[in-house]
Motif scaffolding. Sequence first.
Motif, PDB file in Angstrom:
ATOM      1  N   SER A  23      -0.938  -6.404   2.664  1.00  0.00           N
ATOM      2  CA  SER A  23      -2.240  -7.073   2.637  1.00  0.00           C
ATOM      3  C   SER A  23      -2.884  -7.146   4.020  1.00  0.00           C
ATOM      4  O   SER A  23      -4.077  -7.406   4.138  1.00  0.00           O
ATOM      5  N   ASN A  24      -2.106  -6.917   5.076  1.00  0.00           N
ATOM      6  CA  ASN A  24      -2.643  -6.900   6.438  1.00  0.00           C
ATOM      7  C   ASN A  24      -2.923  -5.491   6.935  1.00  0.00           C
ATOM      8  O   ASN A  24      -3.184  -5.285   8.119  1.00  0.00           O
ATOM      9  N   ILE A  25      -2.850  -4.507   6.036  1.00  0.00           N
ATOM     10  CA  ILE A  25      -3.182  -3.127   6.371  1.00  0.00           C
ATOM     11  C   ILE A  25      -4.433  -2.751   5.582  1.00  0.00           C
ATOM     12  O   ILE A  25      -4.446  -2.810   4.351  1.00  0.00           O
ATOM     13  N   LEU A  26      -5.499  -2.398   6.283  1.00  0.00           N
ATOM     14  CA  LEU A  26      -6.784  -2.111   5.653  1.00  0.00           C
ATOM     15  C   LEU A  26      -7.105  -0.630   5.757  1.00  0.00           C
ATOM     16  O   LEU A  26      -6.728   0.034   6.725  1.00  0.00           O
ATOM     17  N   LEU A  27      -7.816  -0.129   4.752  1.00  0.00           N
ATOM     18  CA  LEU A  27      -8.118   1.302   4.660  1.00  0.00           C
ATOM     19  C   LEU A  27      -9.620   1.532   4.779  1.00  0.00           C
ATOM     20  O   LEU A  27     -10.418   0.868   4.115  1.00  0.00           O
TER      21      LEU A  27
END
Length: 674
Positions: free
Chosen positions: A495-499
Motif C-alpha cells: 500500500s506504500n508503493i504507488l504506480l
Amino acid sequence: MIPKTLGQLKNLVFLTFGENKFVGTIPISIFNISTMTILEQVISMGGNHLTGPIPESISNASNLMEIQVQDNNLIGKVPSFSKIRGLNWFNIDKNNLGGEQSTDLDFLYSLTNSTKLENLLLLHLSTNDLSGNIPPKIMGLSSLSIYLDLSQNSLTGSLPKEVGNLRNLGELSLNENKLSQQIPSNIGSCTSIERLYVHDNFFEGHLPSTMSSMRGLQVLNVSNNQLSGQIPEYLASLNLTNLSLSYNNFEGALPIGGIFKSAISTSVAGNKKLCGGLLDFQLPKCDYEESKWRRISGTTKVLIFIVSTLVGVTCILSLLYFFWFRRNKKASTSSSSEDRFLHVSYHNLLKATGGFSSTNLLGVGNFGSVYRGLLDQTQLIVAIKILNLACHGASKSFVAECEVLRRIQHRNLVKVLTVCSGFDFNGNDFKALVYEFMANGSLDEWLHLVASQYTKRSKLSLLERVNISIDIACALDYLHHYCEMPIVHCDLKPSNILLDDERTGHLGDFGLARFLPEAMHKLLANQSSSVKVKGSFGYIAPEYGMGSAVSTQGDMYSFGVLILEMFTGKRPTDDMFENGLDLHYFAKATLTDQMEKAIDPVMLQEIEELNKTQRVTPEGKNKSWSNIQDCLASIIKIGVACSFESPRERMDIGDTLTRLQGIRKKLLNFIVIG
C-alpha cells in the motif's frame, strides 16, 4: 432527457447527472424522492444542456448539502431555499437565471433568512442574469470559506459593509457587475482572502487603508472602475503575486517596492495621472521630484553624491562577501532547495479537494487521509495527505517525513511537491503534504483486486511484477547506500508503493523512516528519533519486536515479504498462516517440487496463454515453461533469502537488485524469442 420516473424510486441515496449531455427540463418529481437526502445529500446536474427553470419543488429536499446545476441553459427565477437548512455547496454558475428585476435575488434573502444556514462553504452564482442589490446578510455568512462568486451578472448598488464578516473566505469575485460607491473599509477584516476580484464595476473613491491588514491577499484586480487618489504604499508590503489597477483615475507617484518591482505582475495602464515607478512601466517622470532636486544647493548635491557612492561601494562589497560565504557554507544547499517548493495554504488545499470531499478521498492511513486535488497554482493533479493531528504520533510522523523528504531525490521515490503547516479556519493546527499524483494507485490495489475492479482494470503481468520489484529495489539501494545519510524506510508494504501511468513503482510514505544510528549525531535528536518504530503487522522485521535497533536489514525483511506477496498473491496476514506457518516458510516449502501451488493463479493463467500464442513445437513450449519456472523459482528464492528470521542471513539490497535485473533479462529473452 432525465427520466421522470426517478421520483418513484424508494431507496435512492445519491443522485448525480454531472458532465453528460442531458437535455430538456429538470423533472419536478425528482425532489419528491423521500430517501434521497438521507445519506449523500447531493444534487449534481452540472455540465449538461438542461433548460427551463429550477423546479420550486427543490425546497422539498430539506436536507440537501450540495446543489450543483452549473453550466446548463436554465432560465427564470431561482426558487426559494428557506426550507433547506444544512446546505454547504450551492453552484448555479453559467446559466441564464434571473431577469425578473427586483425579484432576482429573493432566493438569496430566503437563503440568508434560514436560521441554521451555518455550513455554507461555497456560493457560486456567476455568469447569470441576476440583478438588484446584494443582500447584506449574504456577507454575514461567516461559514463561507472557499469562495463567494457573484461575478458577471447585473447587480447594482453598493457593496454592503457587512463584507467584513467574511473573515474565513478565501476568494471573493464581484467583477463585471454594476456595483458603485466606495469599497467599504470593513473589507480589511477579511484577512483570509487570497483573491479579490472587483474589476469592471463603477466603484469610486480611494482604496481603503484598512486593506493593509489583508496579509493573505495574493491576487487583487480593481481595474476598469472609477477609483482615484494615490496608489497606497501598503500594496507594496502585501504578499501579492498579481495586481491590476488599470483604467482608473489613480494619480501621483507609483510605489517601487514589493509587487511594483515587476511590470509583468502589475498592471497600471489607463491611469493618465500616474508618474514615476520603475522604467518598465514607461510612466513619465514625476515633476515634483525634479523641482526638489533643483532646490538643493551644489555643495549639498556633491555631498549626497559622495555619500551615495560610499554606501553603494559598501553594499557591493558586503554582497560579494555574503555570496562568497554562502557558497562555502554546506547548509546553503538545503535552504536553497526549499525555495523550489510551492507555497500553499489551508485554503488552497481546501479548494483543490472540493472542501475535502469524500469523492476525492483516495485512502485512509495510520496518521491521516489522502485526497486527490487540483492545485490552482500549477493546474496539476496532486495527492494531498492531510494529517489527523488528533492521532497519537501524527505530528512526529509529519516532522520525520519532512526531514527525510527534503534530503532525498530518486526516480523511484514518490516526489513531494510541497508541505503545508498552519491553521484551519477554526484556528486548529493543520498539517499536510502534497505529492505528485500516481494515476494507477497503490500496488496493493493491483495485487488484491476487489470484485468491482476486475472489470475496470487489467492484471499485473509477470514481467510488470519483476519490473516493479526492481523499481523498489533501486529505491531501497539508494536509501541504504547513496543518500547523504543512510535511511531506513521502516514501513515497506504494497500500500506504500504507488504506480504511475507506465506502472513504474514509486516508494512513498516516509512517516516512520529513520536515519541510521551512526548518522544520528548530524541531526537534532527530536527531529530524527522521535518517532517510535511500529511498521505494519506481517511486514515488520521480527527483531524490532524484541527491541533491536533500526537497521537496513529490517527493510530487507519487509522487502522479502513484499516479493513473496507479489508472486504468490498471498498476504502475510492470510488466514492460512497459523500454528507457526508463515509466508516465508510456505514459499520455502514449495521450492522443491510444488512451485505451481505457490505462484499467484493470475500469473499461471497468463503463462498458459503465453504458451498457447507461441508458434513453437510442443517441446519448445515445454522448454519455455521450464525456463519461466526457473525464473519464478529464482524470484521466490530471493524473497525467502531476504525474509530470514535472522538479520545476518538476509541478502543485501545490492545483491538482490543485481539478481532481479538478471532474472528480468533472462525473462525478456523467453518472452520475445521463446
